[in-house]
Design an enzyme around this catalytic site. Structure first.
Site, mmCIF file in Angstrom:
data_model
loop_
_atom_site.group_PDB
_atom_site.id
_atom_site.type_symbol
_atom_site.label_atom_id
_atom_site.label_comp_id
_atom_site.label_asym_id
_atom_site.label_seq_id
_atom_site.Cartn_x
_atom_site.Cartn_y
_atom_site.Cartn_z
ATOM 1 N N ASP A 1 12.757 1.967 2.752
ATOM 2 C CA ASP A 1 13.900 1.015 3.539
ATOM 3 C C ASP A 1 12.992 1.496 4.574
ATOM 4 O O ASP A 1 13.779 1.786 5.942
ATOM 5 C CB ASP A 1 14.636 0.285 3.731
ATOM 6 N N GLY B 1 10.041 1.996 6.630
ATOM 7 C CA GLY B 1 8.984 1.236 7.021
ATOM 8 C C GLY B 1 7.633 1.856 6.765
ATOM 9 O O GLY B 1 6.033 1.850 7.150
ATOM 10 N N THR C 1 5.159 0.344 4.365
ATOM 11 C CA THR C 1 4.648 -0.791 4.270
ATOM 12 C C THR C 1 4.469 -0.872 5.086
ATOM 13 O O THR C 1 2.743 -1.194 6.371
ATOM 14 C CB THR C 1 5.215 -1.950 3.958
ATOM 15 N N LYS D 1 -0.577 -1.904 -4.031
ATOM 16 C CA LYS D 1 0.628 -1.145 -3.483
ATOM 17 C C LYS D 1 0.709 -0.793 -5.247
ATOM 18 O O LYS D 1 -0.035 -1.433 -6.599
ATOM 19 C CB LYS D 1 1.670 -2.513 -3.013
ATOM 20 N N ASP E 1 3.771 -7.400 0.239
ATOM 21 C CA ASP E 1 3.806 -5.587 0.740
ATOM 22 C C ASP E 1 1.857 -5.930 1.445
ATOM 23 O O ASP E 1 1.775 -5.200 2.175
ATOM 24 C CB ASP E 1 4.216 -4.274 0.260
#
Length: 213
Positions: free
Chosen positions: A13, A15, A17, A38, A50
């Site tokens: 988490d 960032g 994506t 991905k 994503d």
């Protein structure tokens, strides 16, 4: 043949994506044809979430490769590490399948931005981690970091392990989100910029705009 960049982050988490979509759009604005991929997606069904975020940031519709599963060959329902998500569904993540999908994309686009799942040492099966995959392919890395407390430590550890494996780092993307303690955030940005100038002068330092998705 396309240039492949591997996007990873210093933590979950962080960032990745958003950064992948942002960097893809940046390359597109320079006139290049760009696709994002991905490696593995957990925590959803159907088309990888994503990828939907990438396309929204890029300002494009889903591609045929998205609909065919080429841009994300493995999607799992449970939101956890890829090796566990695969185990829960009694499936096996095979490196060759991911490689084949990347090769197909390379035939059509100038750039392929391959986003990993989690951080560098996340296992994607019982034997191999993301770092192992990187070492096998030697893709140049784009490392995503931020200004939250602890980011300096995590960033330097990531850079040092990549250096020890002789994996080149094309760029470090500094994510301004979340907007936390500005004193810490500003010093983190300055410290990392100085560190790269001294120890990795060929690595770009990019500050990513705040993006609302």
């Amino acid at each position: 043949m396309a240039k492949v960049f591997f996007i990873t982050g210093i933590d979950t988490d962080i960032g990745k994506t958003i950064a992948t979509g942002w960097y893809a759009k940046k390359l597109m604005q320079q006139g290049a044809s760009v696709i994002t991929q991905k490696m593995i997606q957990t925590g959803c069904r159907g088309i990888a979430e994503d990828l939907l975020t990438h396309r929204k940031i890029q300002g494009i519709e889903l591609t045929e490769e998205d609909k065919q599963g080429i841009t994300c060959p493995y999607v799992f329902d449970y939101p956890c590490s890829p090796h566990l998500a695969a185990k829960l569904e009694q499936r096996t993540i095979e490196r060759k399948k991911i490689e084949t999908c990347t090769a197909l994309l390379c035939e059509k686009y100038d750039y392929v931005l391959l986003e990993g799942a989690g951080g560098l040492c996340v296992p994607y099966n019982e034997e191999e981690t993301t770092l192992d995959y990187l070492c096998q392919h030697q893709y140049p890395v784009i490392l995503v970091t931020s200004g939250k407390l602890g980011s300096i430590n995590h960033t330097l550890l990531s850079l040092q392990v990549l250096n020890s494996k002789r994996v080149s780092v094309h760029a470090v993307i500094y994510n301004l989100y979340p907007e936390t303690d500005q004193v810490i955030s500003q010093e983190t940005q300055h410290f990392l910029r100085r560190y790269l100038e001294k120890y990795s002068p060929n690595t770009l330092f990019e500050v990513m705009d705040l993006i609302s998705v």
